[in-house]
Structures are given as structure tokens and as C-alpha cells.
Enzyme design. Sequence first.
Site, PDB file in Angstrom:
ATOM      1  N   LYS A   1      19.296 -85.830   2.367  1.00  0.00           N
ATOM      2  CA  LYS A   1      20.284 -86.749   2.555  1.00  0.00           C
ATOM      3  C   LYS A   1      21.473 -85.882   2.284  1.00  0.00           C
ATOM      4  O   LYS A   1      22.496 -86.067   3.076  1.00  0.00           O
ATOM      5  CB  LYS A   1      20.458 -88.134   1.896  1.00  0.00           C
ATOM      6  CG  LYS A   1      20.753 -88.121   0.518  1.00  0.00           C
ATOM      7  CD  LYS A   1      20.796 -89.626   0.001  1.00  0.00           C
ATOM      8  CE  LYS A   1      20.823 -89.271  -1.404  1.00  0.00           C
ATOM      9  NZ  LYS A   1      20.129 -90.632  -2.320  1.00  0.00           N
TER      10      LYS A   1
ATOM     11  N   ARG B   1      22.089-100.547  -8.939  1.00  0.00           N
ATOM     12  CA  ARG B   1      22.254-100.313  -7.676  1.00  0.00           C
ATOM     13  C   ARG B   1      21.375-101.262  -6.980  1.00  0.00           C
ATOM     14  O   ARG B   1      21.303-102.384  -7.024  1.00  0.00           O
ATOM     15  CB  ARG B   1      22.163 -98.628  -7.234  1.00  0.00           C
ATOM     16  CG  ARG B   1      22.840 -98.408  -5.866  1.00  0.00           C
ATOM     17  CD  ARG B   1      22.928 -96.972  -5.483  1.00  0.00           C
ATOM     18  NE  ARG B   1      21.467 -96.650  -5.319  1.00  0.00           N
ATOM     19  CZ  ARG B   1      21.135 -95.383  -4.679  1.00  0.00           C
ATOM     20  NH1 ARG B   1      22.270 -94.471  -4.720  1.00  0.00           N
ATOM     21  NH2 ARG B   1      20.080 -95.104  -4.366  1.00  0.00           N
TER      22      ARG B   1
END
Length: 364
Positions: A36, A131
Site C-alpha cells: 500500500k 483502529r
Amino acid sequence: MAQPQVTIDLGKIEHNARSVVELCGKHGIEVTGVTKCVCGNPEVARAMLRGGVASIGDSRLENIRRLKAAGVDTPYLLLRLPPLSGVEAVVELTRISLNSELAALEGLSEAASRQGRVHDVILMVDLGDLREGIWPDELPPVARRALGLPGIRLVGLGTNLACFGGVVPGEDNMNRLVELAEGVERSSGRTLKWISGVNSSGLDLIASGRMPPRVNHARIGEAILLGRETIHRRPWPGTFQDAFVLYAEVLEVKKKPSLPLGERGEDAFGKRPSFEDRGVAARALLNVGREDVDVEGVRPLDQRLRIIGASSGYLVVDVSGAEGGVRVGDELAFSLNYGALLAAMTSEYVKIQPVGKDPGAGPA
Ligand SMILES: *Cc1c(COP(=O)(O)O)cnc(C)c1O
């Protein structure tokens, strides 16, 4: 070179991947290489695969689509939670996804059934980094529901640490993960194939032999790309830290005072910058700026140079230490940290230049 450029040494990426894969392999851990941070760059993915990673993980479907279009043939793992609006694409493009919401699991189930496929899911639990993830006491009902849905197969339990809250992976939270997975196994009578424990922040735990043996999967980006573990950002033994180098061109070199003249307000970004008075000094303006990199995350490779600041299109560098050695038209080289690399790879103004052999690309 009218554009700033990031060179990628593919041999170093491959070497780093091999180094991490060998370490993890010794401890029974399979590695998914994470692309990513390089926007799913196909050459980088292929270098990771040559280095031995078992699959490629990315957080964005666009990146996975690009990798597949470039012919990178591997199982894909979607790292970011699937969007409800995109479950069809998730099933089409990826073998496996990380999940925390029942609604998304139901969407994936329907999409997989429509497409006549089976989509594998790993449930993420939040062990304190705050998260993504299911809170542990809510895991049993979600797992039970997931096990009953057609078209999807619950293959594992995972957690992500050190990304948002900076929580360090250790024996306690990893044992907790194993315990939760074993709870799901006991109540369902099935074995979970994967316990996906860590990202690059877990290398110390693995190398020290303290990782619980049932944790058998890691998702590794930064340690392969930039050669660092991510708790202290120490160079990881046996890896290169300089696979990526940013080059920018000098557009102006002038001697100027180090303090701005006149009444002062905000700069272009709404900040009130402060400057140190170092008298008159040679300053260079380069063709890279805040639009292209996270300026706080770049460092000149030439230690005599010092970054003073930046605007959207210029990087301002004190070159007085280089004693007249920096001229208009020169290229200066910089290292990049994770944030700076991510921004540079994403900027459409930065040219990405893989160097070294990419046998997977076929004949030119
Ligand atoms: C980004 C990400 C990773 C990779 O993290 P690195 O620190 O680059 O190794 C792993 N897992 C998840 C869920 C991620 O989002």
C-alpha cells in the site's frame, strides 16, 4: 529531469523480503508482503514475491486492480475493511479480506454467492490499538454469524497494532489473540487456519522467540520496503534502508539572509514559521514540495545540507555547508520515511523509476 524522481532498487526490495521471510519462516510464520505504501507498484510486488512472500496485501482495491492488470499472479489480501458499496469488487479481486462488521460479511456472502465463489475472511479483533477490529467480548456472536453465512469461509483471526494507538505487540496481546481464536475454535468445532498477529512492528517479538507458536501469519510492508521495524524505527538487521531515493533538481541558488524581512503573517499553509538567524547563507530551491512529499520525512543524503522548509512546489535547502558545490541544474538526493514515501508514490508529479532487473516484466 524536469520532474522529481523516486528510484526503487528492486534488488534491495527482493533482498529485504527474503530476509524477513526467512526470519518469519524459522518461527512458523507466513508473510504477506504489503504494497500500500507504494500504491500497489507491480515491480515492487514482483520483487517481494521473488523474495519469497506468500501473497500480496494492499489496503486499496484500485492498487490490487492495477497489480492484477500488470499480471502479478498471487493471492491478494485486502487489508482495509471492505466497503459495503464495494463487496462485489472485493470478492472479484481478492482471495481474502480482513473484516470487523457483520454487515460487510453479509454483503461479501451475498456477492460471493452471486459470483459462485468462496471468499475467505479473517476477523479482526481490537486488542487496544483502537483502529479497526471487533472488541473481544463481541467476537463470539460475530464469529458464530460469520460461520453460518454461505459463500464466505472464516479462515482466521487477526489483530493490528502499532498503527493508530502505537500499542506494542507483545506476549500478552498475542497470547490473548491465540486465546480468542481458540475460543472460536472450541465453540465452532473448526480449526482456524490463520492467526494473523503482526505487521512490521512485530519483528522484534518474532526474532526474540517470544511470539506464541500458534501465530502463523504476518503482514509486512515497511520492514521490506524501508528495512525498519516500526516500534523504534531501528534499521532491521540484514536489510537495506535505502531501496528508495528521492532526487530533486536545483532551480535557484542564492545567498540570502536566514530571517525574512518586514512584517510577518501566515505562510502559504496558514502557519507562522519561525527561523533561526544564521546570518547570510546559500540557499537552494528544489523542484519538489509539500504537494509531493511529507517534508518532515525527507533527509538529504549529503549530510552537509539542511532542509529549511517548503511550500507546495519548492523545497528550500541550506547548502552553505557544501561550500559552493551545489549549482542550478544539480540533482540532490534524499532518503524518505514511510509518510514521505507514501506521499511521493501518490504524487502524480513524481516520476517513479524502478532500477534493477524485473524478470517478471518479460521482454522489453
Ligand atoms: C498497513 C498494514 C500492514 C502493514 O504495516 P507495516 O507497518 O507497513 O508492516 C499490516 N496490516 C494492516 C491491517 C495494515 O493496514
